[in-house]
Write a protein that holds these residues in place. Structure first.
Motif, PDB file in Angstrom:
ATOM      1  N   GLU A   1       0.829  -1.204   0.000  1.00 28.13           N
ATOM      2  CA  GLU A   1       0.000   0.000   0.000  1.00 28.13           C
ATOM      3  C   GLU A   1       0.867   1.258   0.000  1.00 28.13           C
ATOM      4  O   GLU A   1       0.534   2.248  -0.653  1.00 28.13           O
ATOM      5  CB  GLU A   1      -0.932  -0.009   1.204  1.00 28.13           C
TER       6      GLU A   1
ATOM      7  N   GLU B   1       1.349   9.306  -5.827  1.00 26.07           N
ATOM      8  CA  GLU B   1       1.831  10.655  -5.534  1.00 26.07           C
ATOM      9  C   GLU B   1       2.805  11.114  -6.619  1.00 26.07           C
ATOM     10  O   GLU B   1       2.750  12.264  -7.058  1.00 26.07           O
ATOM     11  CB  GLU B   1       2.511  10.689  -4.164  1.00 26.07           C
TER      12      GLU B   1
ATOM     13  N   ARG C   1       0.778   4.130  -2.810  1.00 26.77           N
ATOM     14  CA  ARG C   1       0.592   5.558  -2.508  1.00 26.77           C
ATOM     15  C   ARG C   1       1.731   6.391  -3.085  1.00 26.77           C
ATOM     16  O   ARG C   1       1.513   7.482  -3.612  1.00 26.77           O
ATOM     17  CB  ARG C   1       0.521   5.778  -0.991  1.00 26.77           C
ATOM     18  N   GLN C   2       2.949   5.881  -2.993  1.00 26.85           N
ATOM     19  CA  GLN C   2       4.106   6.612  -3.504  1.00 26.85           C
ATOM     20  C   GLN C   2       4.023   6.761  -5.028  1.00 26.85           C
ATOM     21  O   GLN C   2       4.306   7.831  -5.563  1.00 26.85           O
ATOM     22  CB  GLN C   2       5.387   5.894  -3.105  1.00 26.85           C
TER      23      GLN C   2
END
Length: 104
Positions: free
Chosen positions: A50, A58, A54-55
């Motif tokens: 996860e 982003e 997310r990285q």
């Protein structure tokens, strides 16, 4: 004397049963610990996945932000450097006297 040997046998049987129960409880505790360790590893792997997701999201978000220079011009039109200042370079000066991309 028979009563004494019967009592000794009962005591020995109870001790053996207690040992068997203790061994079984120890085995079950070890099994529960292995399962808990496996669940913790799976949770850590899921959390790491996860975090990577997310990285990446982003990074995609950051990469899709248009580059805007001071003064509101886009990066393709003008750029500010220490040599040109915030006004950038006039696009007409970049054509070197030519009016088309083919040199005409």
């Amino acid at each position: 004397m028979a009563a004494l040997s019967t009592m000794a046998m009962i005591a020995a049987g109870a001790a053996a049963a207690g040992t068997a129960i203790s061994a079984r409880q120890g085995h079950m505790a070890a099994k529960d610990q292995r399962i808990a360790g496996k669940n913790a590893e799976e949770a850590a792997a899921k959390q790491a996945d996860e975090a990577v997701t997310r990285q990446v999201a982003e990074q995609r978000r950051v990469n899709n932000v248009p580059l805007v220079m001071p003064g509101g011009t886009s990066g393709a039109a003008r750029a500010s450097t220490l040599l040109t200042g915030p006004a950038g370079v006039d696009p007409q000066q970049l054509t070197l006297g030519r009016t088309t991309l083919l040199g005409g």
